[in-house]
Design a protein around this motif. Structure first.
Motif, PDB file in Angstrom:
ATOM      1  N   LEU A 184       1.933  -0.113   9.048  1.00  0.00           N
ATOM      2  CA  LEU A 184       1.412   1.233   9.301  1.00  0.00           C
ATOM      3  C   LEU A 184      -0.110   1.256   9.274  1.00  0.00           C
ATOM      4  N   VAL A 185      -0.674   0.564   8.310  1.00  0.00           N
ATOM      5  CA  VAL A 185      -2.131   0.536   8.189  1.00  0.00           C
ATOM      6  C   VAL A 185      -2.765  -0.084   9.433  1.00  0.00           C
ATOM      7  N   GLU A 186      -2.203  -1.201   9.882  1.00  0.00           N
ATOM      8  CA  GLU A 186      -2.778  -1.852  11.054  1.00  0.00           C
ATOM      9  C   GLU A 186      -2.603  -0.992  12.310  1.00  0.00           C
ATOM     10  N   LEU A 187      -1.465  -0.317  12.414  1.00  0.00           N
ATOM     11  CA  LEU A 187      -1.254   0.586  13.547  1.00  0.00           C
ATOM     12  C   LEU A 187      -2.325   1.672  13.582  1.00  0.00           C
ATOM     13  N   GLU A 188      -2.709   2.147  12.413  1.00  0.00           N
ATOM     14  CA  GLU A 188      -3.681   3.233  12.312  1.00  0.00           C
ATOM     15  C   GLU A 188      -5.128   2.744  12.374  1.00  0.00           C
ATOM     16  N   GLY A 189      -5.316   1.471  12.706  1.00  0.00           N
ATOM     17  CA  GLY A 189      -6.669   0.965  12.866  1.00  0.00           C
ATOM     18  C   GLY A 189      -7.283   0.373  11.616  1.00  0.00           C
ATOM     19  N   GLY A 190      -6.466   0.205  10.575  1.00  0.00           N
ATOM     20  CA  GLY A 190      -6.964  -0.384   9.341  1.00  0.00           C
ATOM     21  C   GLY A 190      -7.213  -1.876   9.480  1.00  0.00           C
ATOM     22  N   THR A 191      -7.965  -2.412   8.562  1.00  0.00           N
ATOM     23  CA  THR A 191      -8.303  -3.829   8.576  1.00  0.00           C
ATOM     24  C   THR A 191      -7.155  -4.656   7.970  1.00  0.00           C
ATOM     25  N   PRO A 192      -7.149  -5.963   8.218  1.00  0.00           N
ATOM     26  CA  PRO A 192      -6.157  -6.820   7.557  1.00  0.00           C
ATOM     27  C   PRO A 192      -6.219  -6.694   6.033  1.00  0.00           C
ATOM     28  N   GLU A 193      -7.436  -6.568   5.499  1.00  0.00           N
ATOM     29  CA  GLU A 193      -7.577  -6.399   4.051  1.00  0.00           C
ATOM     30  C   GLU A 193      -6.891  -5.115   3.578  1.00  0.00           C
ATOM     31  N   GLU A 194      -7.059  -4.042   4.329  1.00  0.00           N
ATOM     32  CA  GLU A 194      -6.426  -2.772   3.957  1.00  0.00           C
ATOM     33  C   GLU A 194      -4.912  -2.855   4.073  1.00  0.00           C
ATOM     34  N   SER A 195      -4.419  -3.628   5.038  1.00  0.00           N
ATOM     35  CA  SER A 195      -2.969  -3.808   5.173  1.00  0.00           C
ATOM     36  C   SER A 195      -2.390  -4.450   3.920  1.00  0.00           C
ATOM     37  N   LEU A 196      -3.073  -5.454   3.400  1.00  0.00           N
ATOM     38  CA  LEU A 196      -2.562  -6.125   2.198  1.00  0.00           C
ATOM     39  C   LEU A 196      -2.773  -5.282   0.948  1.00  0.00           C
ATOM     40  N   GLU A 197      -3.794  -4.439   0.949  1.00  0.00           N
ATOM     41  CA  GLU A 197      -3.945  -3.491  -0.164  1.00  0.00           C
ATOM     42  C   GLU A 197      -2.728  -2.562  -0.208  1.00  0.00           C
ATOM     43  N   ALA A 198      -2.325  -2.063   0.955  1.00  0.00           N
ATOM     44  CA  ALA A 198      -1.157  -1.183   1.021  1.00  0.00           C
ATOM     45  C   ALA A 198       0.107  -1.919   0.580  1.00  0.00           C
ATOM     46  N   ALA A 199       0.258  -3.150   1.045  1.00  0.00           N
ATOM     47  CA  ALA A 199       1.425  -3.946   0.665  1.00  0.00           C
ATOM     48  C   ALA A 199       1.463  -4.170  -0.841  1.00  0.00           C
ATOM     49  N   SER A 200       0.307  -4.417  -1.423  1.00  0.00           N
ATOM     50  CA  SER A 200       0.220  -4.619  -2.875  1.00  0.00           C
ATOM     51  C   SER A 200       0.705  -3.380  -3.625  1.00  0.00           C
ATOM     52  N   MET A 201       0.224  -2.223  -3.186  1.00  0.00           N
ATOM     53  CA  MET A 201       0.559  -0.985  -3.905  1.00  0.00           C
ATOM     54  C   MET A 201       2.039  -0.651  -3.810  1.00  0.00           C
ATOM     55  N   THR A 202       2.662  -0.926  -2.681  1.00  0.00           N
ATOM     56  CA  THR A 202       4.088  -0.605  -2.557  1.00  0.00           C
ATOM     57  C   THR A 202       4.918  -1.428  -3.534  1.00  0.00           C
ATOM     58  N   ILE A 203       4.590  -2.707  -3.668  1.00  0.00           N
ATOM     59  CA  ILE A 203       5.343  -3.553  -4.605  1.00  0.00           C
ATOM     60  C   ILE A 203       5.085  -3.114  -6.041  1.00  0.00           C
ATOM     61  N   LYS A 204       3.820  -2.846  -6.362  1.00  0.00           N
ATOM     62  CA  LYS A 204       3.480  -2.400  -7.718  1.00  0.00           C
ATOM     63  C   LYS A 204       4.226  -1.124  -8.093  1.00  0.00           C
ATOM     64  N   ASN A 205       4.425  -0.255  -7.118  1.00  0.00           N
ATOM     65  CA  ASN A 205       5.050   1.036  -7.396  1.00  0.00           C
ATOM     66  C   ASN A 205       6.489   0.926  -7.880  1.00  0.00           C
ATOM     67  N   ILE A 206       7.181  -0.165  -7.505  1.00  0.00           N
ATOM     68  CA  ILE A 206       8.578  -0.293  -7.942  1.00  0.00           C
ATOM     69  C   ILE A 206       8.827  -1.628  -8.632  1.00  0.00           C
ATOM     70  N   LEU A 207       7.787  -2.194  -9.216  1.00  0.00           N
ATOM     71  CA  LEU A 207       7.923  -3.456  -9.927  1.00  0.00           C
ATOM     72  C   LEU A 207       8.981  -3.329 -11.028  1.00  0.00           C
ATOM     73  N   GLY A 208       9.938  -4.231 -11.016  1.00  0.00           N
ATOM     74  CA  GLY A 208      10.995  -4.222 -12.024  1.00  0.00           C
ATOM     75  C   GLY A 208      12.265  -3.509 -11.607  1.00  0.00           C
ATOM     76  N   LEU A 209      12.299  -2.938 -10.403  1.00  0.00           N
ATOM     77  CA  LEU A 209      13.491  -2.215  -9.958  1.00  0.00           C
ATOM     78  C   LEU A 209      14.688  -3.160  -9.858  1.00  0.00           C
ATOM     79  N   VAL A 210      15.772  -2.783 -10.497  1.00  0.00           N
ATOM     80  CA  VAL A 210      16.955  -3.644 -10.566  1.00  0.00           C
ATOM     81  C   VAL A 210      17.859  -3.460  -9.355  1.00  0.00           C
ATOM     82  N   CYS A 211      18.763  -4.406  -9.179  1.00  0.00           N
ATOM     83  CA  CYS A 211      19.752  -4.344  -8.104  1.00  0.00           C
ATOM     84  C   CYS A 211      21.121  -4.164  -8.749  1.00  0.00           C
ATOM     85  N   ASP A 212      21.693  -2.979  -8.626  1.00  0.00           N
ATOM     86  CA  ASP A 212      22.938  -2.655  -9.333  1.00  0.00           C
ATOM     87  C   ASP A 212      23.920  -1.925  -8.411  1.00  0.00           C
TER      88      ASP A 212
END
Length: 293
Positions: A184-212
């Protein structure tokens, strides 16, 4: 030349050749497969068409699973954002409903694209469906999103895991949301660095989520977690585009996710022995479906 093993190397290559992530991923595929640019692009376009077809089937029909655990919720959510004053924005609900639709199609034995897994297959199509519909994005631009997403997914799979059985739901829906957010970030004209910043935040937001999964089926709570994953991707992409950075770099977030996954109990990694699957209602549902405890 275009091979990379982690996020840092990917960013270095993007900077060296002054290209976006999606273009580096295609060049990598050309180099490693011997296929032409057009062949690779058309193959990915087939994946896009399968994704959008799954959304259409699920969001416009009551796609009931054999177990009866899921079906019709995507259509219900669509009816709400089409006909009611909603608490969430229409765009957000359109993405979440589309994500749920794909999981309902999967549960009813329909065709989907594992992106990166069947259990997380709704998140990327969900956000793609929304941007196509709301922003009139051309299909070729959507295909580029898939290449950006695949580069991020490749890094996660190489350095951690995208398997719920190995790393919990954080590894499935977390990875899918990271892929979607970066795209999404790259589609909106963001930089590669911003794309990975977004990817980082999504994982951090649900770190530890179990599979049940209830009764061991990729249906519940998987469908609603895909809805949350799509929302997670949208929010994280907007944060990155606003200039917000992840305190922890992408590669370290991926490593942390892997280490957290290793520490999660086996009862909470797709075995249906813990979490929601082990509740009285969860056990009752499993008994009803399979005739056993």
């Amino acid at each position: 030349m275009y091979n990379f093993k982690n996020g840092r190397e990917l960013l270095d290559i993007c900077k060296k050749y002054d290209k976006k992530i999606w273009k580096i991923m295609i060049l990598r595929e050309e180099m490693n497969t011997g296929k032409s640019y057009d062949e690779i692009f058309e193959q990915m376009k087939e994946n896009l068409n399968t994704m959008l077809s799954a959304v259409d089937k699920g969001i416009n029909n009551d796609k009931k699973s054999i177990s009866g655990l899921v079906g019709g919720d995507a259509k219900r959510l669509k009816e709400r954002y089409m006909n009611s004053k909603t608490l969430s924005s229409k765009r957000t609900l359109k993405a979440t409903a589309a994500a749920m639709a794909v999981l309902e199609v999967n549960a009813s034995m329909g065709q989907i694209v594992a992106a990166p897994t069947a259990g997380s297959s709704g998140i990327l199509p969900g956000v793609i469906y929304m941007v196509k519909d709301e922003f009139s994005v051309e299909d070729d631009e959507l295909v580029k999103m898939l290449f950006t997403a695949s580069a991020i997914g490749f890094v996660i799979a190489k350095n951690a895991t995208v398997s719920g059985a190995d790393g919990g739901c954080q590894a499935e829906t977390g990875s899918a949301a990271a892929m979607a957010a970066g795209a999404l970030v790259e589609l909106e004209g963001g930089t590669p660095e911003e794309s990975l910043e977004a990817a980082s935040m999504t994982i951090k937001n649900i770190l530890g989520l179990v599979c049940d999964p209830i009764a061991g089926l990729v249906e519940s709570p998987c469908t609603k977690r895909n809805a949350i994953g799509a929302t997670n991707a949208l929010i994280s992409a907007d944060m990155a585009l606003a200039g917000i950075k992840s305190v922890i770099p992408f590669d370290e977030v991926v490593e942390a996710m892997y280490n957290v996954g290793k520490s999660i109990s086996p009862t909470l990694k797709e075995t249906a022995l813990g979490g929601l699957a082990a509740t009285p209602t969860g056990r009752s549902i499993a008994k009803k479906i399979f005739g056993e405890e």
